[in-house]
Design a protein around this motif. Structure first.
Motif, PDB file in Angstrom:
ATOM      1  N   ALA A 263       0.822  -1.205   0.000  1.00  0.00           N
ATOM      2  CA  ALA A 263       0.000   0.000   0.000  1.00  0.00           C
ATOM      3  C   ALA A 263       0.860   1.260   0.000  1.00  0.00           C
ATOM      4  CB  ALA A 263      -0.927  -0.001   1.207  1.00  0.00           C
ATOM      5  N   TRP A 264       2.048   1.146   0.532  1.00  0.00           N
ATOM      6  CA  TRP A 264       2.986   2.265   0.534  1.00  0.00           C
ATOM      7  C   TRP A 264       4.399   1.692   0.556  1.00  0.00           C
ATOM      8  CZ3 TRP A 264       6.365   2.795   4.689  1.00  0.00           C
ATOM      9  CH2 TRP A 264       6.054   2.022   5.810  1.00  0.00           C
ATOM     10  N   LEU A 265       5.364   2.500   0.175  1.00  0.00           N
ATOM     11  CA  LEU A 265       6.749   2.046   0.080  1.00  0.00           C
ATOM     12  C   LEU A 265       7.671   2.995   0.830  1.00  0.00           C
ATOM     13  CD1 LEU A 265       6.813   1.297  -3.768  1.00  0.00           C
ATOM     14  CD2 LEU A 265       6.584  -0.389  -1.942  1.00  0.00           C
ATOM     15  N   GLN A 266       8.664   2.418   1.514  1.00  0.00           N
ATOM     16  CA  GLN A 266       9.679   3.247   2.150  1.00  0.00           C
ATOM     17  C   GLN A 266      10.486   3.951   1.066  1.00  0.00           C
ATOM     18  OE1 GLN A 266      12.044   0.827   4.744  1.00  0.00           O
ATOM     19  NE2 GLN A 266      10.317   0.231   6.045  1.00  0.00           N
ATOM     20  N   ILE A 267      11.068   5.073   1.433  1.00  0.00           N
ATOM     21  CA  ILE A 267      11.801   5.887   0.456  1.00  0.00           C
ATOM     22  C   ILE A 267      12.872   5.069  -0.258  1.00  0.00           C
ATOM     23  CG2 ILE A 267      13.370   7.849   0.186  1.00  0.00           C
ATOM     24  CD1 ILE A 267      11.828   9.279   2.370  1.00  0.00           C
ATOM     25  N   ARG A 268      13.594   4.231   0.481  1.00  0.00           N
ATOM     26  CA  ARG A 268      14.704   3.478  -0.129  1.00  0.00           C
ATOM     27  C   ARG A 268      14.226   2.397  -1.098  1.00  0.00           C
ATOM     28  NH1 ARG A 268      15.293  -1.432   2.313  1.00  0.00           N
ATOM     29  NH2 ARG A 268      14.196  -1.755   4.287  1.00  0.00           N
ATOM     30  N   THR A 269      12.942   2.034  -1.009  1.00  0.00           N
ATOM     31  CA  THR A 269      12.421   0.994  -1.903  1.00  0.00           C
ATOM     32  C   THR A 269      11.589   1.570  -3.045  1.00  0.00           C
ATOM     33  OG1 THR A 269      10.438   0.653  -0.543  1.00  0.00           O
ATOM     34  CG2 THR A 269      12.379  -0.709  -0.052  1.00  0.00           C
ATOM     35  N   ARG A 270      11.601   2.875  -3.210  1.00  0.00           N
ATOM     36  CA  ARG A 270      10.811   3.491  -4.285  1.00  0.00           C
ATOM     37  C   ARG A 270      11.605   3.517  -5.592  1.00  0.00           C
ATOM     38  NH1 ARG A 270       8.323   8.611  -0.806  1.00  0.00           N
ATOM     39  NH2 ARG A 270       7.383   7.314   0.833  1.00  0.00           N
ATOM     40  N   ALA A 272      12.458   1.920  -9.506  1.00  0.00           N
ATOM     41  CA  ALA A 272      11.674   1.460 -10.646  1.00  0.00           C
ATOM     42  C   ALA A 272      11.432  -0.040 -10.563  1.00  0.00           C
ATOM     43  CB  ALA A 272      12.392   1.809 -11.948  1.00  0.00           C
ATOM     44  N   GLU A 273      12.465  -0.777 -10.156  1.00  0.00           N
ATOM     45  CA  GLU A 273      12.325  -2.234 -10.056  1.00  0.00           C
ATOM     46  C   GLU A 273      11.289  -2.629  -9.013  1.00  0.00           C
ATOM     47  OE1 GLU A 273      15.188  -6.158  -9.727  1.00  0.00           O
ATOM     48  OE2 GLU A 273      15.838  -4.314  -8.729  1.00  0.00           O
ATOM     49  N   HIS A 274      11.333  -1.995  -7.846  1.00  0.00           N
ATOM     50  CA  HIS A 274      10.431  -2.365  -6.760  1.00  0.00           C
ATOM     51  C   HIS A 274       8.993  -1.945  -7.066  1.00  0.00           C
ATOM     52  CE1 HIS A 274      10.252  -4.084  -2.777  1.00  0.00           C
ATOM     53  NE2 HIS A 274       9.492  -3.093  -2.347  1.00  0.00           N
ATOM     54  N   TYR A 316      12.722   1.699 -15.685  1.00  0.00           N
ATOM     55  CA  TYR A 316      13.218   0.350 -15.389  1.00  0.00           C
ATOM     56  C   TYR A 316      14.174  -0.164 -16.460  1.00  0.00           C
ATOM     57  CZ  TYR A 316      12.999  -4.741 -14.672  1.00  0.00           C
ATOM     58  OH  TYR A 316      13.304  -6.060 -14.495  1.00  0.00           O
ATOM     59  N   VAL A 317      13.842   0.016 -17.735  1.00  0.00           N
ATOM     60  CA  VAL A 317      14.691  -0.526 -18.803  1.00  0.00           C
ATOM     61  C   VAL A 317      16.010   0.226 -18.926  1.00  0.00           C
ATOM     62  CG1 VAL A 317      12.755  -1.446 -20.137  1.00  0.00           C
ATOM     63  CG2 VAL A 317      13.538   0.894 -20.585  1.00  0.00           C
ATOM     64  N   LYS A 318      16.060   1.442 -18.386  1.00  0.00           N
ATOM     65  CA  LYS A 318      17.297   2.220 -18.406  1.00  0.00           C
ATOM     66  C   LYS A 318      18.128   1.967 -17.159  1.00  0.00           C
ATOM     67  CE  LYS A 318      15.410   6.093 -21.134  1.00  0.00           C
ATOM     68  NZ  LYS A 318      14.012   5.628 -21.249  1.00  0.00           N
ATOM     69  N   ASP A 319      17.453   1.900 -16.011  1.00  0.00           N
ATOM     70  CA  ASP A 319      18.147   1.727 -14.739  1.00  0.00           C
ATOM     71  C   ASP A 319      17.154   1.206 -13.705  1.00  0.00           C
ATOM     72  OD1 ASP A 319      19.650   1.812 -12.450  1.00  0.00           O
ATOM     73  OD2 ASP A 319      19.895   3.988 -12.411  1.00  0.00           O
ATOM     74  N   LYS A 320      17.278  -0.071 -13.375  1.00  0.00           N
ATOM     75  CA  LYS A 320      16.337  -0.680 -12.439  1.00  0.00           C
ATOM     76  C   LYS A 320      16.361  -0.001 -11.076  1.00  0.00           C
ATOM     77  CE  LYS A 320      16.644  -5.294 -14.513  1.00  0.00           C
ATOM     78  NZ  LYS A 320      16.974  -6.720 -14.265  1.00  0.00           N
ATOM     79  N   GLY A 321      17.509   0.543 -10.730  1.00  0.00           N
ATOM     80  CA  GLY A 321      17.639   1.154  -9.407  1.00  0.00           C
ATOM     81  C   GLY A 321      17.240   2.614  -9.351  1.00  0.00           C
ATOM     82  N   MET A 328       4.915  10.027  -9.462  1.00  0.00           N
ATOM     83  CA  MET A 328       4.648   8.617  -9.759  1.00  0.00           C
ATOM     84  C   MET A 328       4.273   7.863  -8.481  1.00  0.00           C
ATOM     85  SD  MET A 328       7.611   7.399 -12.430  1.00  0.00           S
ATOM     86  CE  MET A 328       7.635   7.948 -14.141  1.00  0.00           C
ATOM     87  N   TYR A 329       5.018   8.133  -7.426  1.00  0.00           N
ATOM     88  CA  TYR A 329       4.753   7.415  -6.174  1.00  0.00           C
ATOM     89  C   TYR A 329       3.368   7.755  -5.632  1.00  0.00           C
ATOM     90  CZ  TYR A 329       4.903   5.868  -1.367  1.00  0.00           C
ATOM     91  OH  TYR A 329       4.589   5.266  -0.176  1.00  0.00           O
ATOM     92  N   GLN A 330       2.992   9.008  -5.644  1.00  0.00           N
ATOM     93  CA  GLN A 330       1.669   9.400  -5.153  1.00  0.00           C
ATOM     94  C   GLN A 330       0.571   8.761  -6.003  1.00  0.00           C
ATOM     95  OE1 GLN A 330       1.136  10.861  -2.292  1.00  0.00           O
ATOM     96  NE2 GLN A 330       3.365  11.071  -1.994  1.00  0.00           N
ATOM     97  N   GLU A 331       0.806   8.679  -7.307  1.00  0.00           N
ATOM     98  CA  GLU A 331      -0.155   8.035  -8.196  1.00  0.00           C
ATOM     99  C   GLU A 331      -0.250   6.540  -7.882  1.00  0.00           C
ATOM    100  OE1 GLU A 331      -2.731   8.354 -11.784  1.00  0.00           O
ATOM    101  OE2 GLU A 331      -2.312   9.338  -9.859  1.00  0.00           O
ATOM    102  N   TYR A 332       0.898   5.936  -7.590  1.00  0.00           N
ATOM    103  CA  TYR A 332       0.918   4.521  -7.203  1.00  0.00           C
ATOM    104  C   TYR A 332       0.062   4.283  -5.956  1.00  0.00           C
ATOM    105  CZ  TYR A 332       2.595   0.252  -4.972  1.00  0.00           C
ATOM    106  OH  TYR A 332       2.649  -0.971  -4.339  1.00  0.00           O
ATOM    107  N   VAL A 333       0.285   5.117  -4.918  1.00  0.00           N
ATOM    108  CA  VAL A 333      -0.468   4.966  -3.661  1.00  0.00           C
ATOM    109  C   VAL A 333      -1.966   5.119  -3.909  1.00  0.00           C
ATOM    110  CG1 VAL A 333      -0.882   6.009  -1.393  1.00  0.00           C
ATOM    111  CG2 VAL A 333       1.465   5.718  -2.223  1.00  0.00           C
ATOM    112  N   ARG A 334      -2.328   6.031  -4.801  1.00  0.00           N
ATOM    113  CA  ARG A 334      -3.750   6.258  -5.086  1.00  0.00           C
ATOM    114  C   ARG A 334      -4.365   5.058  -5.833  1.00  0.00           C
ATOM    115  NH1 ARG A 334      -7.117   8.210  -9.111  1.00  0.00           N
ATOM    116  NH2 ARG A 334      -5.417   8.380 -10.644  1.00  0.00           N
ATOM    117  N   LEU A 335      -3.679   4.577  -6.827  1.00  0.00           N
ATOM    118  CA  LEU A 335      -4.254   3.539  -7.683  1.00  0.00           C
ATOM    119  C   LEU A 335      -4.251   2.155  -7.050  1.00  0.00           C
ATOM    120  CD1 LEU A 335      -2.697   4.657 -11.097  1.00  0.00           C
ATOM    121  CD2 LEU A 335      -5.081   4.892 -10.374  1.00  0.00           C
ATOM    122  N   VAL A 336      -3.269   1.900  -6.179  1.00  0.00           N
ATOM    123  CA  VAL A 336      -3.179   0.575  -5.576  1.00  0.00           C
ATOM    124  C   VAL A 336      -4.329   0.321  -4.599  1.00  0.00           C
ATOM    125  CG1 VAL A 336      -1.816   1.063  -3.504  1.00  0.00           C
ATOM    126  CG2 VAL A 336      -1.435  -1.075  -4.781  1.00  0.00           C
TER     127      VAL A 336
END
Length: 347
Positions: A263-270, A272-274, A316-321, A328-336
């Protein structure tokens, strides 16, 4: 190397007064027309043959270069491949049998019948019979090939000064042919390096293979960044297409396991891969819900999810990390949050 650009370079090297093919915009598909039945027709056929001599078709699988021996330079709808891989080794192998280039290039799409191609190929074979025999001798001696490869590798460098990368590449090609001559001579097999470096295309007019390969190699290095970008775009588009299918199409089979996106992600896990991993879990959960309920969640926003996923996989395809943007993160939290609806109905 961009295929059309390489083809035009071959035409220039042949020094024939014929029109070059138009070069399409980067990333735009290019379709070739049938070759007109005029004085330039024979020259175009020869240029396609020479391109086929050097070229390999390829694709990437898990970032590994894989050569494809089934694909053609020109597809069934007359679209030319964006890029081909070139190599001297391929030149020597293909020189052994020019007839295979009819299918490899897909000459029929250019309006060239097999009989017409064979007439041109036979003339080239006659003009280049000595170098073709050399190539066949090299390729057919399987017991010597491994040793030849090692010898060429050990003696590959050219240590004298050159005016630039183009001249250095030319010198390295000539060294490659000279190494073949020296190595085969040790086993009593006579081969002339200068003949391997000449491909006669008409009336004793010849292409200097070292110079042509140098020109094509320069084009290849110029196109590397562009090629990488286009491949990343294609890979990202495939990811998005598969994601859209999962969240829109009624599945015949689905994963019955629990696939819960965070539902939410810690800053260090935000990264592209995660974020992508969590969106993929969400897609599996939606697919399961769709399969079990025969309808999609009421609050599912398909377009917003696909837009978000597209932005994430572009990173992600340029740099997974790479870290996703705050937007993007706020949109993720809203849509999930659509997961909550699915879980509530499941109870």
């Amino acid at each position: 190397m961009r295929t059309v650009v390489g083809f035009n370079a071959i035409l220039r090297e042949m020094n024939l007064r014929v029109d070059e093919l138009p070069v399409s915009e980067i990333g735009k598909r290019f379709y070739v027309s049938r070759i007109a039945k005029n004085g330039a027709r024979n020259s175009y056929i020869k240029a396609w043959i020479i391109l086929g001599l050097f070229s390999n078709m390829y694709y990437y699988n898990n970032q590994m270069l894989v050569f494809s021996f089934q694909e053609k330079i020109i597809s069934g709808n007359n679209q030319i491949r964006d890029f081909v891989h070139i190599s001297l080794e391929n030149y020597l192998v293909a020189l052994c049998d020019l007839s295979v280039l009819y299918e490899k290039v897909n000459m029929i799409r250019l309006g060239i019948e097999k009989s017409e191609f064979e007439e041109v190929a036979e003339a080239l074979q006659e003009e280049n019979r000595e170098s073709i025999q050399y190539a066949r001798t090299i390729v057919s001696n399987m017991d010597l090939l491994v040793g030849l490869k090692d010898y060429c590798f050990e003696n590959r460098d050219y240590k004298e000064s050159t005016s630039g990368n183009s001249e250095r590449t030319m010198r390295l090609v000539l060294r490659f042919f000279e190494n073949i001559e020296k190595y085969m001579d040790k086993y009593g097999i006579k081969i002339k390096a200068e003949r391997l470096n000449r491909f006669i295309f008409q009336d004793n007019q010849a292409i200097d293979i070292a110079k042509l390969y140098s020109d094509l190699f320069v084009l290849t290095t110029q196109d590397l960044a562009l090629q990488e970008q286009l491949e990343q775009n294609e890979k990202a588009a495939e990811f998005v297409l598969e994601f859209r299918k999962k969240i829109t199409e009624l599945p015949k089979r689905w994963n019955h396991g629990d696939n819960n996106a965070a539902a939410w992600l810690q800053i260090r896990t935000r990264t592209a891969e995660h974020v992508k991993q969590n969106l993929d879990k969400l897609a599996l959960a939606i697919q399961r819900y769709h399969g079990e309920n025969k309808r999609l969640p009421v609050n599912l926003n398909i377009e917003a999810l696909c837009d978000l996923y597209s932005g994430v996989v572009d990173l992600y395809v340029k740099d997974k990390g790479a870290t996703v943007t705050d937007e993007m993160y706020q949109e993720y939290v809203r849509l999930v949050k659509v997961q909550n609806e699915m879980k509530t109905e499941a109870r």
